[in-house]
Design a protein around this motif. Structure first.
Motif, PDB file in Angstrom:
ATOM      1  N   UNK A 157     -21.836 100.099 -48.062  1.00 27.33           N
ATOM      2  CA  UNK A 157     -20.398 100.193 -47.898  1.00 27.33           C
ATOM      3  C   UNK A 157     -19.965  99.687 -46.518  1.00 27.33           C
ATOM      4  N   UNK A 158     -20.721 100.065 -45.492  1.00 27.83           N
ATOM      5  CA  UNK A 158     -20.423  99.595 -44.134  1.00 27.83           C
ATOM      6  C   UNK A 158     -20.417  98.077 -44.107  1.00 27.83           C
ATOM      7  N   UNK A 159     -21.430  97.522 -44.749  1.00 29.40           N
ATOM      8  CA  UNK A 159     -21.553  96.076 -44.799  1.00 29.40           C
ATOM      9  C   UNK A 159     -20.329  95.444 -45.463  1.00 29.40           C
ATOM     10  N   UNK A 160     -19.916  96.065 -46.562  1.00 31.93           N
ATOM     11  CA  UNK A 160     -18.766  95.560 -47.316  1.00 31.93           C
ATOM     12  C   UNK A 160     -17.497  95.626 -46.469  1.00 31.93           C
ATOM     13  N   UNK A 161     -17.272  96.787 -45.826  1.00 31.32           N
ATOM     14  CA  UNK A 161     -16.064  96.958 -45.013  1.00 31.32           C
ATOM     15  C   UNK A 161     -16.075  95.972 -43.852  1.00 31.32           C
ATOM     16  N   UNK A 162     -17.281  95.792 -43.265  1.00 29.69           N
ATOM     17  CA  UNK A 162     -17.414  94.876 -42.137  1.00 29.69           C
ATOM     18  C   UNK A 162     -16.998  93.469 -42.555  1.00 29.69           C
ATOM     19  N   UNK A 163     -17.461  93.060 -43.726  1.00 33.75           N
ATOM     20  CA  UNK A 163     -17.100  91.723 -44.210  1.00 33.75           C
ATOM     21  C   UNK A 163     -15.604  91.629 -44.466  1.00 33.75           C
ATOM     22  N   UNK A 164     -15.054  92.695 -45.068  1.00 38.22           N
ATOM     23  CA  UNK A 164     -13.620  92.693 -45.365  1.00 38.22           C
ATOM     24  C   UNK A 164     -12.806  92.604 -44.083  1.00 38.22           C
ATOM     25  N   UNK A 165     -13.250  93.340 -43.042  1.00 34.13           N
ATOM     26  CA  UNK A 165     -12.501  93.319 -41.785  1.00 34.13           C
ATOM     27  C   UNK A 165     -12.707  91.995 -41.037  1.00 34.13           C
TER      28      UNK A 165
ATOM     29  N   UNK B 160     -16.071  96.515 -24.272  1.00 33.71           N
ATOM     30  CA  UNK B 160     -14.895  97.337 -24.551  1.00 33.71           C
ATOM     31  C   UNK B 160     -14.218  96.866 -25.846  1.00 33.71           C
ATOM     32  N   UNK B 161     -14.110  95.553 -25.995  1.00 31.92           N
ATOM     33  CA  UNK B 161     -13.476  94.997 -27.195  1.00 31.92           C
ATOM     34  C   UNK B 161     -14.306  95.295 -28.436  1.00 31.92           C
ATOM     35  N   UNK B 162     -15.630  95.202 -28.250  1.00 28.59           N
ATOM     36  CA  UNK B 162     -16.504  95.405 -29.405  1.00 28.59           C
ATOM     37  C   UNK B 162     -16.468  96.842 -29.894  1.00 28.59           C
ATOM     38  N   UNK B 163     -16.362  97.770 -28.920  1.00 22.99           N
ATOM     39  CA  UNK B 163     -16.275  99.177 -29.314  1.00 22.99           C
ATOM     40  C   UNK B 163     -14.961  99.412 -30.051  1.00 22.99           C
ATOM     41  N   UNK B 164     -13.914  98.778 -29.561  1.00 23.04           N
ATOM     42  CA  UNK B 164     -12.615  98.894 -30.225  1.00 23.04           C
ATOM     43  C   UNK B 164     -12.689  98.355 -31.649  1.00 23.04           C
ATOM     44  N   UNK B 165     -13.465  97.292 -31.818  1.00 22.93           N
ATOM     45  CA  UNK B 165     -13.560  96.664 -33.143  1.00 22.93           C
ATOM     46  C   UNK B 165     -14.220  97.575 -34.170  1.00 22.93           C
ATOM     47  N   UNK B 166     -14.953  98.588 -33.672  1.00 24.01           N
ATOM     48  CA  UNK B 166     -15.650  99.482 -34.604  1.00 24.01           C
ATOM     49  C   UNK B 166     -14.675 100.442 -35.286  1.00 24.01           C
ATOM     50  N   UNK B 167     -13.533 100.689 -34.620  1.00 23.73           N
ATOM     51  CA  UNK B 167     -12.579 101.639 -35.198  1.00 23.73           C
ATOM     52  C   UNK B 167     -12.133 101.243 -36.620  1.00 23.73           C
ATOM     53  N   UNK B 168     -11.708  99.997 -36.842  1.00 28.66           N
ATOM     54  CA  UNK B 168     -11.315  99.656 -38.220  1.00 28.66           C
ATOM     55  C   UNK B 168     -12.494  99.656 -39.208  1.00 28.66           C
ATOM     56  N   UNK B 169     -13.690  99.835 -38.688  1.00 27.98           N
ATOM     57  CA  UNK B 169     -14.857  99.961 -39.569  1.00 27.98           C
ATOM     58  C   UNK B 169     -15.084 101.432 -39.902  1.00 27.98           C
ATOM     59  N   UNK B 170     -14.967 102.265 -38.884  1.00 27.31           N
ATOM     60  CA  UNK B 170     -15.275 103.688 -39.055  1.00 27.31           C
ATOM     61  C   UNK B 170     -14.240 104.429 -39.891  1.00 27.31           C
ATOM     62  N   UNK B 171     -12.979 104.116 -39.676  1.00 26.79           N
ATOM     63  CA  UNK B 171     -11.946 104.883 -40.379  1.00 26.79           C
ATOM     64  C   UNK B 171     -12.056 104.736 -41.899  1.00 26.79           C
ATOM     65  N   UNK B 172     -12.111 103.519 -42.435  1.00 28.21           N
ATOM     66  CA  UNK B 172     -12.272 103.430 -43.901  1.00 28.21           C
ATOM     67  C   UNK B 172     -13.562 104.085 -44.384  1.00 28.21           C
ATOM     68  N   UNK B 173     -14.606 103.995 -43.560  1.00 24.40           N
ATOM     69  CA  UNK B 173     -15.888 104.579 -43.935  1.00 24.40           C
ATOM     70  C   UNK B 173     -15.771 106.098 -44.055  1.00 24.40           C
ATOM     71  N   UNK B 174     -15.084 106.709 -43.080  1.00 27.17           N
ATOM     72  CA  UNK B 174     -14.890 108.154 -43.111  1.00 27.17           C
ATOM     73  C   UNK B 174     -14.065 108.573 -44.313  1.00 27.17           C
ATOM     74  N   UNK B 175     -12.959 107.855 -44.510  1.00 29.76           N
ATOM     75  CA  UNK B 175     -12.068 108.209 -45.617  1.00 29.76           C
ATOM     76  C   UNK B 175     -12.828 108.166 -46.935  1.00 29.76           C
ATOM     77  N   UNK B 176     -13.593 107.093 -47.128  1.00 25.58           N
ATOM     78  CA  UNK B 176     -14.281 106.978 -48.416  1.00 25.58           C
ATOM     79  C   UNK B 176     -15.422 107.984 -48.529  1.00 25.58           C
ATOM     80  N   UNK B 177     -16.036 108.345 -47.394  1.00 26.44           N
ATOM     81  CA  UNK B 177     -17.105 109.343 -47.459  1.00 26.44           C
ATOM     82  C   UNK B 177     -16.568 110.697 -47.899  1.00 26.44           C
ATOM     83  N   UNK B 178     -15.385 111.044 -47.398  1.00 25.22           N
ATOM     84  CA  UNK B 178     -14.804 112.323 -47.804  1.00 25.22           C
ATOM     85  C   UNK B 178     -14.476 112.311 -49.285  1.00 25.22           C
TER      86      UNK B 178
END
Lengths: 279, 265
Positions: B174-182, B195-213
């Motif tokens: 799923x992470x892989x899929x979201x990463x490709x989509x983003x 700093x930019x790269x860490x910021x870029x992880x946010x749009x990866x983590x949020x969908x991942x969390x939502x779908x995990x719940x």
């Protein structure tokens, strides 16, 4: 065939967070050995119905009886043995780390003895044609295969009724056909009652009987042929008419002497290629 | 990236260690971790090293494989070595260069402690290399069973572990899929300042969390509908069997412990 296996009487249900009724005054019977399709658009209450049948929620008013026993908090675990449920998302119902562990999960829950368990796991997987994947991990399986494993997990418990809650909606056409074919075979071999909840009318077309749900109420019930007579009305309910039905309707409007609405592509093709010689 | 990590990576093979009961392996590793601290001279450390390499040989996992997997951890071992080398100021001075002074005790401590560290890592990797995660879970559940008496939720813990194990690959996919989509939407994960790269992880983590719940909720419903109601009255499909080799292995370790106690100074 005609004795009712499940009876719903004036069932109403409301989710805590919502004001409107998810189901309002619904009554119907499910007959032994039939394939019943429950159709409706999103939010029509069809999935709530499935959850009520399996005791995942309890009705606010009215009663549900399964095999003569009223479904209450006390009888719910017994009822769950009789009613197996296959859900929509193939991944989110796969509990075990491998195929055999997943099939065994339900058996473990019901305290089935190990020797019996091993036998039933093998038998059920054989039945859904997944026996060669015994030790496979879920992420190496296709959606259709996962759903068949889920079905194996259900039939291992020997239920009388199997509920398919949108079980094919996330699958590709091939996976869908695999799953439906498996269920059809099981229904025949084990004389099971199948309740398929779907918004795919093409799938519903092959059922014995269809219930149409709308806004938490039972809108209409009948055989697939009767239901597809509703035509435009179905579209208004947010359902899509199957392609062969649509095509035969248009052909009739164009003046082709088709005798009736055709429910499956095969029937329509059969009629079309033989009709020319009659003209 | 995950492929290179040795932890939690199982290598299928036919060896005594692979066939051992996970319970005996867990006990073995636990005891080994304890007895490593008994060693305090050349002879005892030597014995431990020989034992560890004997276990590697028994596991039939290729050395090359163990080596590549351990590379990242080796850095940590070397770091420990240098830390002791430079910071211990006891014993005779061995070497002096500018402001760097190396003492005898520092060298001794450095070698011993990093060797201890190295052996611990090797042994625990042998466990995970020869035992599938689910076997480890089963072993733990069985070993911890007595804790049920003090209301410790052993079954729940084991179930939690096995479900997490089952979902790791699913979530990776799923992470892989979201990463490709983003990425398709213009998020850049692989270049730019940290700093930019860490910021870029946010749009990866949020969908991942939502779908995990969402997954967790659906899984809970599915489990309940399949009759799950806690550990009580549940039977087990997987079975563990304690054999002669398990007893033999533990006896061997007991002998080693005895020798270590006798030889330590």
């Amino acid at each position: 065939m005609n004795e009712p296996l499940v009876e719903l009487k004036n069932v109403s249900f409301k989710y805590d967070a919502e004001t409107g009724f998810a189901l309002h005054n619904v009554s119907f019977n499910i007959l032994k050995g039939e394939w019943l399709a429950i159709v409706g658009h999103n939010g029509s209450g069809k999935s709530t119905l499935a959850k009520l049948l399996n005791g995942l929620h309890f009705p606010l008013e009215g009663s549900i009886t399964v095999g003569g026993i009223p479904l209450t908090e006390e009888t719910v675990w017994e009822t769950r043995k009789k009613i197996g449920m296959v859900f929509q998302n193939p991944d989110n119902q796969f509990v075990g780390t491998t195929v055999q562990d997943d099939v065994a999960f339900g058996l473990e829950n019901h305290g089935i003895e190990r020797n019996d368990m091993v036998q039933r796991v093998a038998q059920s997987l054989e039945k859904v044609k997944m026996a060669q994947f015994l030790n496979q991990e879920p992420h190496h399986l296709s959606g259709g295969q996962k759903q068949r494993v889920a079905i194996a997990g259900v039939i291992a418990l020997r239920p009388n009724i199997i509920i398919l809650d949108e079980s094919t909606s996330m699958l590709d056409p091939r996976g869908r056909e695999e799953v439906l074919e498996t269920v059809r075979e099981l229904k025949q071999d084990y004389h099971m009652t199948v309740i398929s909840i779907t918004h795919d009318l093409e799938e519903a077309a092959k059922a014995d009987r269809i219930l149409v749900m709308n806004r938490g109420q039972l809108y209409r019930e009948g055989t697939p042929e009767e239901i597809f007579q509703m035509d435009e009305e179905l579209v208004k309910l947010g359902l899509d008419i199957p392609f062969p039905v649509k095509l035969s309707k248009i052909l009739r409007e164009k003046g082709l002497p088709l005798s009736r609405h055709y429910l499956s592509e095969e029937e329509l093709v059969e009629e079309l290629w033989t009709s020319h010689s009659k003209m | 990236m995950m492929d290179k990590m040795i932890f939690g990576r199982y290598v299928p093979a036919e060896s005594v260690l692979h066939r051992m009961d996970p319970r005996s392996k867990l006990v073995l590793i636990f005891l080994f971790v304890c007895i490593v601290f008994l060693a305090n001279n050349m002879l005892t450390y030597g014995l431990l090293t020989v034992y560890t390499f004997l276990m590697i040989a028994l596991s039939k996992v290729p050395i090359r494989f163990i080596y590549t997997g351990l590379k990242p951890v080796l850095l940590l071992v070397i770091f420990t070595l240098f830390l002791h080398l430079f910071l211990t100021k006891e014993g005779e001075v061995l070497f002096r260069l500018g402001w760097i002074t190396i003492y005898e005790e520092g060298l001794r401590q450095g070698i011993f402690i990093s060797l201890r560290f190295f052996l611990l890592i090797l042994m625990t990797s042998i466990l995970t290399l020869t035992t599938t995660p689910i076997e480890i879970t089963d072993g733990l559940e069985s070993l911890l069973a007595p804790l049920n008496k003090i209301k410790f939720p052993v079954h729940e813990l084991a179930l939690m572990m096995s479900i997490s194990l089952r979902f790791i690959p699913t979530l990776m996919q799923e992470t892989d899929k979201i990463m490709k989509a983003q990425t398709a939407r213009g998020v850049d994960f692989s270049s730019g300042p940290i700093k930019e790269r860490i910021k870029a992880i946010i749009p990866l983590l949020i969908p991942l969390f939502v779908s995990s719940f969402k997954r967790a909720e659906e899984l809970a419903v599915a489990m309940e509908s399949r009759g799950y109601r806690g550990g009580e009255g549940r039977t087990k499909y997987r079975q563990l069997s304690w054999g002669l080799k398990d007893t033999a292995m533990l006896a061997m370790l007991a002998a080693l412990t005895l020798v270590l106690i006798l030889l330590r100074t």
